[in-house]
Motif scaffolding. Structure first.
Motif, PDB file in Angstrom:
ATOM      1  N   ARG A 145       0.938  -1.361   0.169  1.00 27.88           N
ATOM      2  CA  ARG A 145      -0.041  -0.031   0.140  1.00 27.88           C
ATOM      3  C   ARG A 145       0.869   1.109  -0.039  1.00 27.88           C
ATOM      4  O   ARG A 145       0.621   2.182  -0.727  1.00 27.88           O
ATOM      5  N   ALA A 146       1.995   1.270   0.772  1.00 25.28           N
ATOM      6  CA  ALA A 146       2.738   2.411   0.891  1.00 25.28           C
ATOM      7  C   ALA A 146       3.315   2.714  -0.547  1.00 25.28           C
ATOM      8  O   ALA A 146       3.401   3.742  -1.078  1.00 25.28           O
ATOM      9  N   ALA A 147       3.846   1.568  -1.058  1.00 26.80           N
ATOM     10  CA  ALA A 147       4.576   1.757  -2.385  1.00 26.80           C
ATOM     11  C   ALA A 147       3.652   2.178  -3.403  1.00 26.80           C
ATOM     12  O   ALA A 147       3.872   3.173  -4.406  1.00 26.80           O
ATOM     13  N   ALA A 148       2.249   1.717  -3.250  1.00 30.12           N
ATOM     14  CA  ALA A 148       1.295   2.126  -4.185  1.00 30.12           C
ATOM     15  C   ALA A 148       1.066   3.598  -4.206  1.00 30.12           C
ATOM     16  O   ALA A 148       0.633   4.406  -5.085  1.00 30.12           O
ATOM     17  N   ASN A 149       1.034   4.094  -3.016  1.00 35.77           N
ATOM     18  CA  ASN A 149       0.603   5.496  -2.723  1.00 35.77           C
ATOM     19  C   ASN A 149       1.715   6.238  -3.352  1.00 35.77           C
ATOM     20  O   ASN A 149       1.534   7.466  -3.864  1.00 35.77           O
ATOM     21  N   THR A 150       3.123   5.791  -3.020  1.00 37.36           N
ATOM     22  CA  THR A 150       4.133   6.768  -3.327  1.00 37.36           C
ATOM     23  C   THR A 150       4.140   6.944  -5.005  1.00 37.36           C
ATOM     24  O   THR A 150       4.356   8.009  -5.537  1.00 37.36           O
ATOM     25  N   ASN A 151       3.779   5.563  -5.803  1.00 33.17           N
ATOM     26  CA  ASN A 151       3.960   5.596  -7.196  1.00 33.17           C
ATOM     27  C   ASN A 151       2.454   6.058  -7.572  1.00 33.17           C
ATOM     28  O   ASN A 151       2.699   6.048  -8.990  1.00 33.17           O
ATOM     29  N   VAL A 152       1.668   6.312  -6.704  1.00 31.54           N
ATOM     30  CA  VAL A 152       0.328   6.621  -7.692  1.00 31.54           C
ATOM     31  C   VAL A 152       0.022   5.633  -8.441  1.00 31.54           C
ATOM     32  O   VAL A 152      -0.572   5.675  -9.853  1.00 31.54           O
ATOM     33  N   ASN A 153       0.086   4.174  -8.294  1.00 34.13           N
ATOM     34  CA  ASN A 153      -0.184   3.197  -9.258  1.00 34.13           C
ATOM     35  C   ASN A 153      -0.309   1.857  -8.361  1.00 34.13           C
ATOM     36  O   ASN A 153       0.288   1.637  -7.296  1.00 34.13           O
TER      37      ASN A 153
END
Lengths: 254, 267
Positions: B226-234
């Motif tokens: 989730r954290a990585a998805a938020n950072t990358n907006v993907n």
């Protein structure tokens, strides 16, 4: 172990057992001498298995006393686990431990109960499997053995504890007819060696040939008991006569 | 009189099967036609992001999830066995306590238990769990798991035939020895499939540990994704993290199937 006096090895007096409202054993008095082989016969529901299970207190009677080797097992302060070490039991359904090999079935209690080291326990277990003619099956798991072989392992398991007394609860009733003989042969040899045995059975021929005394039970009471030749050939009580007729000539029974 | 011969059961079953295949194909084809493949490609399965996720922290998160669930399972199994023995005990207060515990923690959502655990230091000032954050996570997962496992274990023990314990007791074993040496080993064999279920549920429940507050290095798979998805907006990192659970559960299923087969052979 010293049973010094001529006192009976098993002495049961005024024994009463109820399952709920069902009065299964009614004021039973019963004794077995050292070295004696007693066969208990009777119709199903007569209480003969319950009586046997009271001898090592698998069933706790509501009243009466059970003396084995002079020790009252019904005494609440009796160390029943210690007492049971001297009483071997063989069940109708064998009850071998399925997750252990034949050898471990016999060795397990030697280690956990008597605290023997594994090599000593295995030595004793092996000797007893040999005694029942299964020296070649030591490593087999119960599922890989026939019913007759399983029951012989169960006998070896009980013998491994070097009991003073062996209890047999319909040991051949769950067996296919062609496997009954091998189990009875082992039991007969045991009797010849002088083992004290109480055998609940439907095998009248075995009782006739091997027993020192036959006990006939019906409706929770001992109806009569005597030497097999007398009791099985010329029973005094009508109920005994009736039962024997039904067992020995089942096709003629009305 | 009917002239037409009725279909044989085999022919009828055949037609029915053909119909089922046809429906399946129509549904899949319809979904494939309606889907926006381009968007799916770059929001769910962006190749560069897949790679980026794998090299930047996926393994660490996978390891954390594994460590959280394994510890939770061990504690849950131990406490669950204890609770099961309490439920089977002759001592009535033990039975009551175990029943209350089981009903309480089985009924509560795992999320609520985790929240309660994160607040524990407020209730008991000075209370510190060992090996932060593992102590807290293990305890929380273990409590949730033990409530479920206790009932499985109790049922397993009761499924062992009575004659087994009678045979053990006749040999002079105490009640405890008969339980440890005879009943429990057989019960655990019976329980392999349901306990696997509970382990897999525990692995997925470990996705709730973020509630207790974790630093980035201690993120489990879901929180990491989730954290990585938020950072990358993907959404791609979350998809990769999600597939990470399968990396754990699939080998586990295979292993357990093997264990079951060998246990079946031994019986």
């Amino acid at each position: 172990m010293s049973v010094t006096t001529s006192r009976p090895l098993v002495s049961i007096s005024a024994l009463n057992k109820y399952f709920g409202d069902n009065h299964v054993l009614r004021d039973i008095d019963f004794a077995v001498d050292s070295g004696e082989v007693v066969c208990v016969i009777g119709p199903s529901g007569s209480g003969k298995s319950t009586l046997l299970r009271c001898v090592n207190l698998l069933e706790r009677p509501q009243s009466g006393t059970v003396l084995v080797r002079g020790e009252d097992l019904t005494d609440p302060d009796c160390d029943i686990d210690a007492a049971r070490r001297h009483i071997g039991m063989v069940f109708q359904q064998f009850n071998l431990f399925p997750h252990h090999s034949a050898l471990d079935n016999c060795a397990l209690a030697l280690m956990t109960v008597l605290g023997k080291k594994r090599p000593d326990a295995e030595h004793i277990a092996r000797a007893n499997l040999e005694r029942v003619g299964l020296a070649d099956k030591v490593d087999a798991y119960p599922a890989k053995l026939s019913g007759g072989q399983q029951q012989r392992v169960a006998i070896a398991r009980a013998l491994s504890m070097d009991p003073a007394l062996m209890l047999f609860d319909e040991p051949t009733s769950a067996l296919d007819p062609e496997l009954v003989g091998e189990v009875l042969a082992v039991m007969r040899r045991l009797a010849d060696e002088g083992m004290t045995m109480i055998v609940v059975t439907h095998e009248i021929a075995f009782a006739r040939e091997v027993a020192d005394r036959v006990v006939f039970m019906d409706q929770g009471a001992i109806v009569e008991q005597d030497k097999p030749a007398r009791l099985l050939s010329e029973p005094k009580e009508p109920r005994t006569r009736d039962f024997l007729k039904r067992v020995l000539k089942p096709t003629e029974a009305g | 009189m009917k002239r037409q011969q009725a279909l044989s059961p085999r022919r009828r079953a055949q037609r029915w099967r053909v119909l089922q295949y046809a429906v399946l194909i129509v549904v899949l084809a319809g979904a494939a036609f309606v889907a926006d493949w381009q968007t799916i490609g770059h929001t769910f399965f962006d190749p560069t992001l897949i790679w980026h996720t794998i090299v930047h922290g996926l393994w660490r998160a996978l390891w954390n999830t594994l460590a959280y669930s394994a510890g939770g399972f061990v504690i849950g199994l131990t406490a669950g066995t204890l609770l099961a023995l309490m439920r089977l005990s002759d001592i009535a207060p033990y039975r009551w306590l175990a029943t209350i515990y089981i009903e309480f923690f089985r009924g509560l959502p795992a999320l609520v238990v985790f929240m309660a655990f994160s607040l524990l230091p407020l209730a008991f000032p000075g209370l510190t769990m060992p090996w932060p954050p593992y102590g807290t996570v293990w305890a929380a997962l273990g409590i949730v798991g033990s409530a479920y496992m206790a009932e499985t274990i109790r049922a397993g023990v009761q499924a062992v035939p009575r004659g087994q314990v009678e045979a053990a007791r006749s040999l002079g074993m105490t009640a405890g020895q008969a339980m440890r040496k005879i009943a429990l080993p057989q019960a655990f064999r019976i329980m392999i499939p349901p306990l696997t279920n509970e382990l897999i549920m525990l692995i997925k429940d470990s996705s709730l540990v973020f509630i207790v507050g974790l630093s980035a290095a201690n993120f489990d798979l879901t929180k990491f994704g989730r954290a990585a998805a938020n950072t990358n907006v993907n959404i791609t990192p979350l998809v990769v993290a999600g597939l990470g659970y399968l990396v754990i559960t699939l080998p586990l299923s295979i292993l357990v199937r093997r264990m079951e087969a060998s246990a079946a052979r031994a019986r």
